[in-house]
Design a protein around this motif. Structure first.
Motif, PDB file in Angstrom:
ATOM      1  N   VAL A  31       0.842  -1.200   0.000  1.00 34.91           N
ATOM      2  CA  VAL A  31       0.000   0.000   0.000  1.00 34.91           C
ATOM      3  C   VAL A  31       0.874   1.245   0.000  1.00 34.91           C
ATOM      4  O   VAL A  31       1.935   1.281   0.622  1.00 34.91           O
ATOM      5  N   THR A  32       0.402   2.278  -0.704  1.00 31.20           N
ATOM      6  CA  THR A  32       1.095   3.575  -0.705  1.00 31.20           C
ATOM      7  C   THR A  32       0.705   4.358   0.555  1.00 31.20           C
ATOM      8  O   THR A  32      -0.376   4.137   1.121  1.00 31.20           O
ATOM      9  N   GLY A  33       1.549   5.270   0.970  1.00 37.55           N
ATOM     10  CA  GLY A  33       1.198   6.254   2.003  1.00 37.55           C
ATOM     11  C   GLY A  33       0.808   5.643   3.331  1.00 37.55           C
ATOM     12  O   GLY A  33       1.419   4.682   3.790  1.00 37.55           O
ATOM     13  N   GLU A  34      -0.248   6.199   3.931  1.00 39.98           N
ATOM     14  CA  GLU A  34      -0.668   5.796   5.270  1.00 39.98           C
ATOM     15  C   GLU A  34      -2.168   5.508   5.293  1.00 39.98           C
ATOM     16  O   GLU A  34      -2.905   6.031   4.481  1.00 39.98           O
ATOM     17  N   LEU A  35      -2.590   4.692   6.251  1.00 38.14           N
ATOM     18  CA  LEU A  35      -4.005   4.297   6.342  1.00 38.14           C
ATOM     19  C   LEU A  35      -4.625   4.736   7.660  1.00 38.14           C
ATOM     20  O   LEU A  35      -3.967   4.728   8.698  1.00 38.14           O
ATOM     21  N   GLY A  36      -5.897   5.067   7.610  1.00 38.74           N
ATOM     22  CA  GLY A  36      -6.660   5.321   8.837  1.00 38.74           C
ATOM     23  C   GLY A  36      -6.902   6.784   9.161  1.00 38.74           C
ATOM     24  O   GLY A  36      -7.764   7.110   9.980  1.00 38.74           O
ATOM     25  N   ALA A  37      -6.154   7.690   8.509  1.00 47.42           N
ATOM     26  CA  ALA A  37      -6.267   9.111   8.867  1.00 47.42           C
ATOM     27  C   ALA A  37      -7.640   9.678   8.497  1.00 47.42           C
ATOM     28  O   ALA A  37      -8.218  10.460   9.257  1.00 47.42           O
ATOM     29  N   SER A  38      -8.168   9.260   7.348  1.00 47.65           N
ATOM     30  CA  SER A  38      -9.463   9.786   6.925  1.00 47.65           C
ATOM     31  C   SER A  38     -10.567   9.350   7.893  1.00 47.65           C
ATOM     32  O   SER A  38     -11.446  10.141   8.262  1.00 47.65           O
ATOM     33  N   ALA A  39     -10.515   8.094   8.322  1.00 45.58           N
ATOM     34  CA  ALA A  39     -11.517   7.590   9.272  1.00 45.58           C
ATOM     35  C   ALA A  39     -11.429   8.340  10.594  1.00 45.58           C
ATOM     36  O   ALA A  39     -12.449   8.597  11.248  1.00 45.58           O
ATOM     37  N   ALA A  40     -10.205   8.708  10.993  1.00 44.96           N
ATOM     38  CA  ALA A  40     -10.031   9.481  12.228  1.00 44.96           C
ATOM     39  C   ALA A  40     -10.685  10.852  12.085  1.00 44.96           C
ATOM     40  O   ALA A  40     -11.354  11.340  12.997  1.00 44.96           O
ATOM     41  N   GLY A  41     -10.510  11.467  10.914  1.00 46.54           N
ATOM     42  CA  GLY A  41     -11.142  12.770  10.656  1.00 46.54           C
ATOM     43  C   GLY A  41     -12.654  12.657  10.700  1.00 46.54           C
ATOM     44  O   GLY A  41     -13.339  13.497  11.298  1.00 46.54           O
ATOM     45  N   LEU A  42     -13.181  11.592  10.098  1.00 48.02           N
ATOM     46  CA  LEU A  42     -14.637  11.381  10.107  1.00 48.02           C
ATOM     47  C   LEU A  42     -15.144  11.200  11.540  1.00 48.02           C
ATOM     48  O   LEU A  42     -16.184  11.745  11.916  1.00 48.02           O
ATOM     49  N   ALA A  43     -14.392  10.452  12.344  1.00 50.42           N
ATOM     50  CA  ALA A  43     -14.798  10.230  13.741  1.00 50.42           C
ATOM     51  C   ALA A  43     -14.863  11.564  14.495  1.00 50.42           C
ATOM     52  O   ALA A  43     -15.801  11.811  15.254  1.00 50.42           O
ATOM     53  N   LEU A 103       0.820  -2.563   9.121  1.00 55.70           N
ATOM     54  CA  LEU A 103       0.067  -1.513   8.418  1.00 55.70           C
ATOM     55  C   LEU A 103       0.704  -0.140   8.650  1.00 55.70           C
ATOM     56  O   LEU A 103       1.133   0.167   9.761  1.00 55.70           O
ATOM     57  N   PRO A 104       0.760   0.687   7.597  1.00 52.07           N
ATOM     58  CA  PRO A 104       1.359   2.024   7.741  1.00 52.07           C
ATOM     59  C   PRO A 104       0.384   2.984   8.421  1.00 52.07           C
ATOM     60  O   PRO A 104      -0.310   3.756   7.776  1.00 52.07           O
ATOM     61  N   VAL A 105       0.349   2.900   9.746  1.00 51.15           N
ATOM     62  CA  VAL A 105      -0.548   3.749  10.537  1.00 51.15           C
ATOM     63  C   VAL A 105       0.263   4.954  11.014  1.00 51.15           C
ATOM     64  O   VAL A 105       1.313   4.776  11.623  1.00 51.15           O
ATOM     65  N   PRO A 106      -0.199   6.174  10.741  1.00 52.41           N
ATOM     66  CA  PRO A 106       0.567   7.326  11.217  1.00 52.41           C
ATOM     67  C   PRO A 106       0.675   7.307  12.749  1.00 52.41           C
ATOM     68  O   PRO A 106      -0.279   6.945  13.430  1.00 52.41           O
ATOM     69  N   LYS A 107       1.848   7.705  13.252  1.00 49.05           N
ATOM     70  CA  LYS A 107       2.091   7.663  14.712  1.00 49.05           C
ATOM     71  C   LYS A 107       1.076   8.478  15.494  1.00 49.05           C
ATOM     72  O   LYS A 107       0.655   8.099  16.577  1.00 49.05           O
ATOM     73  N   TRP A 108       0.691   9.608  14.920  1.00 48.14           N
ATOM     74  CA  TRP A 108      -0.195  10.527  15.638  1.00 48.14           C
ATOM     75  C   TRP A 108      -1.626  10.017  15.749  1.00 48.14           C
ATOM     76  O   TRP A 108      -2.434  10.572  16.480  1.00 48.14           O
ATOM     77  N   SER A 144     -10.375   2.676  17.912  1.00 42.05           N
ATOM     78  CA  SER A 144      -9.139   1.929  17.718  1.00 42.05           C
ATOM     79  C   SER A 144      -8.462   2.349  16.412  1.00 42.05           C
ATOM     80  O   SER A 144      -9.065   2.303  15.334  1.00 42.05           O
ATOM     81  N   ALA A 145      -7.186   2.758  16.515  1.00 41.61           N
ATOM     82  CA  ALA A 145      -6.429   3.161  15.327  1.00 41.61           C
ATOM     83  C   ALA A 145      -6.287   1.970  14.371  1.00 41.61           C
ATOM     84  O   ALA A 145      -6.290   2.133  13.149  1.00 41.61           O
ATOM     85  N   GLU A 146      -6.172   0.774  14.933  1.00 42.23           N
ATOM     86  CA  GLU A 146      -6.035  -0.421  14.095  1.00 42.23           C
ATOM     87  C   GLU A 146      -7.313  -0.657  13.273  1.00 42.23           C
ATOM     88  O   GLU A 146      -7.250  -0.971  12.080  1.00 42.23           O
ATOM     89  N   GLY A 205     -11.351   1.562   7.838  1.00 35.19           N
ATOM     90  CA  GLY A 205     -11.762   2.937   7.529  1.00 35.19           C
ATOM     91  C   GLY A 205     -11.608   3.195   6.042  1.00 35.19           C
ATOM     92  O   GLY A 205     -10.614   2.804   5.432  1.00 35.19           O
ATOM     93  N   GLY A 206     -12.563   3.864   5.435  1.00 39.18           N
ATOM     94  CA  GLY A 206     -12.484   4.115   3.994  1.00 39.18           C
ATOM     95  C   GLY A 206     -11.895   5.480   3.695  1.00 39.18           C
ATOM     96  O   GLY A 206     -11.457   6.202   4.589  1.00 39.18           O
ATOM     97  N   GLU A 207     -11.894   5.787   2.408  1.00 36.38           N
ATOM     98  CA  GLU A 207     -11.600   7.136   1.911  1.00 36.38           C
ATOM     99  C   GLU A 207     -10.179   7.625   2.142  1.00 36.38           C
ATOM    100  O   GLU A 207      -9.945   8.824   2.149  1.00 36.38           O
ATOM    101  N   ASP A 208      -9.226   6.698   2.326  1.00 36.62           N
ATOM    102  CA  ASP A 208      -7.839   7.162   2.333  1.00 36.62           C
ATOM    103  C   ASP A 208      -7.346   7.371   0.902  1.00 36.62           C
ATOM    104  O   ASP A 208      -6.397   8.120   0.676  1.00 36.62           O
ATOM    105  N   TYR A 209      -7.982   6.698  -0.047  1.00 41.25           N
ATOM    106  CA  TYR A 209      -7.599   6.797  -1.462  1.00 41.25           C
ATOM    107  C   TYR A 209      -6.129   6.515  -1.707  1.00 41.25           C
ATOM    108  O   TYR A 209      -5.508   7.117  -2.589  1.00 41.25           O
ATOM    109  N   GLU A 210      -5.562   5.618  -0.903  1.00 40.98           N
ATOM    110  CA  GLU A 210      -4.219   5.117  -1.197  1.00 40.98           C
ATOM    111  C   GLU A 210      -4.341   4.013  -2.248  1.00 40.98           C
ATOM    112  O   GLU A 210      -5.438   3.511  -2.512  1.00 40.98           O
ATOM    113  N   LEU A 211      -3.211   3.633  -2.844  1.00 45.16           N
ATOM    114  CA  LEU A 211      -3.223   2.546  -3.822  1.00 45.16           C
ATOM    115  C   LEU A 211      -2.872   1.241  -3.126  1.00 45.16           C
ATOM    116  O   LEU A 211      -2.015   1.196  -2.239  1.00 45.16           O
TER     117      LEU A 211
END
Ligand code: ADP
Ligand code: MG
Length: 339
Positions: free
Chosen positions: A163-175, A252-257, A268-270, A276-282
């Motif tokens: 996977v490119t980039g990081e996962l989970g940040a968009s779901a955190a924003g939605l939360a 999984l590439p989960v951002p530290k923050w 849960s960050a995991e 969580g959707g909408e990260d639009y990573e590849l």
């Protein structure tokens, strides 16, 4: 004052036309019965549509018109990226309620303008109707070299899952938004992280440049973009390739923050990074001995990381590598049929 003050043609002439730029590939844009496109010779044409409905895909009271415009175009550009393609132009069908302020429509097109300029993709047409609830459809036309098109069906047993980039940040924003925390006030220790999460949710960047590098490498077996969450989306790749997958959740590439937002939201960050959707990573698969070359090529050309998160197996289904437990499948509109 609603849209009756400017009418359908006012919307098109005042706001849509600003995003219609002449190009070698779009010979006729807004104003005629059809757009006329000229893909480069020898390229296949790619077409993708994405619909956004108020109350289903976004919450009107929490979404600015700029963000709605931006995200609806970003989602469709991401689909072009997912095939290894290059966008040519886009089409917008917009159905706002009659009571909508003209300034809302202007701001909606401004949100799209940001991405349209960044990737040099002009608006070439669309449709405008009145609707009970706001609906938006964005269609993007793109092109790709026939031998470089990357589908969901090419994954092979033994492939690494990347996977490119990081996962989970968009779901955190939605939360944060859903829990009413987005507008603050927030404790200082979480402020910076909350800004990043909200930005990831509101302004995801389609991975067009990354997709180009990956497609050019000739090393990728299958690819898609992550719009519904890694677990659900890798299940699509597995099913369409007739294989299975094991995902190493610890990799999984989960951002530290992300953990600070998870603590704040009592979530849960995991879970966010898996479901969580909408990260639009590849999300892509390639032979294990190609992974390092792909990582270096991608970092060198775009600065984006590529993380090895698991592998393709020959038994159907998607499981967590650490425990062997099956991962849940994706959200479906209309609900899931009984299995
Ligand atoms: P027709 O009746 O032939 O479908 P329309 O009156 O719906 O034509 O549209 C006139 C022109 O404006 C067409 O070129 C169409 O593509 C363009 N257009 C209509 N709505 C939009 C929109 N929301 N965004 C961009 N272009 C639009
Ligand atoms: Mg029309």
């Amino acid at each position: 004052m609603g849209l009756e003050t400017i009418g359908e043609f006012g919307i098109i002439d005042r706001y849509a036309r600003r995003l219609d730029r002449p190009s070698d590939r779009v010979l006729v844009g807004i104003g005629d019965d059809c757009a006329v496109l000229r893909p480069d010779s020898g390229r296949h044409l790619l077409v993708t549509s994405d619909m956004m409905v108020a109350g289903v895909h976004f919450l009107e009271e929490h979404t600015t018109p700029e963000d709605l415009g931006y995200k609806s175009l970003a989602a469709s550009l991401s689909d072009i990226a997912a095939m290894g393609g290059e966008p040519l132009c886009f089409f917008v069908s917009l159905g706002p309620p009659a009571s909508t302020e003209p300034s809302w429509v202007e701001r909606f097109f401004n949100g799209m303008g940001n991405l349209s300029q960044r990737f040099n993709v002009p608006l070439a047409g669309g449709d405008t109707v009145r609707s009970e609830r706001t609906v938006v459809d964005v269609t993007v036309a793109g092109q790709a070299e026939p031998g470089r098109i990357l589908s969901r069906s090419g994954a092979l047993p033994g492939d690494a899952v990347l996977v490119t980039g990081e996962l989970g940040a968009s779901a955190a924003g939605l939360a944060l938004i859903v829990q009413g925390l987005a507008e603050g006030p927030l404790p200082g220790w979480v402020l910076h992280s909350a800004e990043k999460a909200l930005l990831a949710h509101r302004r995801p960047m389609p991975r067009l440049n990354e997709a180009f590098v990956l497609a050019e490498s000739g090393l990728v077996h299958s690819m898609m973009d992550i719009s519904d969450g890694l677990a659900g989306d890798i299940a699509h790749v597995a099913a369409q390739s007739g294989v299975g997958a094991e995902i190493r959740v610890n990799s999984l590439p989960v951002p530290k923050w992300l953990s600070s937002i998870a603590a704040l939201c009592k979530a849960s960050a995991e879970e966010w990074s898996l479901y969580g959707g909408e990260d639009y990573e590849l999300l892509l698969t390639a032979a294990p001995d190609a992974v390092e070359r792909l990582q270096q090529a991608l970092r060198g050309a775009t600065g984006t990381n590529l993380t090895d998160v698991g592998h393709i197996t020959d038994s159907p289904g998607v499981v967590m590598a650490e425990t062997g437990v099956r991962l849940r499948s994706a959200h479906q509109h209309f609900g899931s049929p009984p299995s």
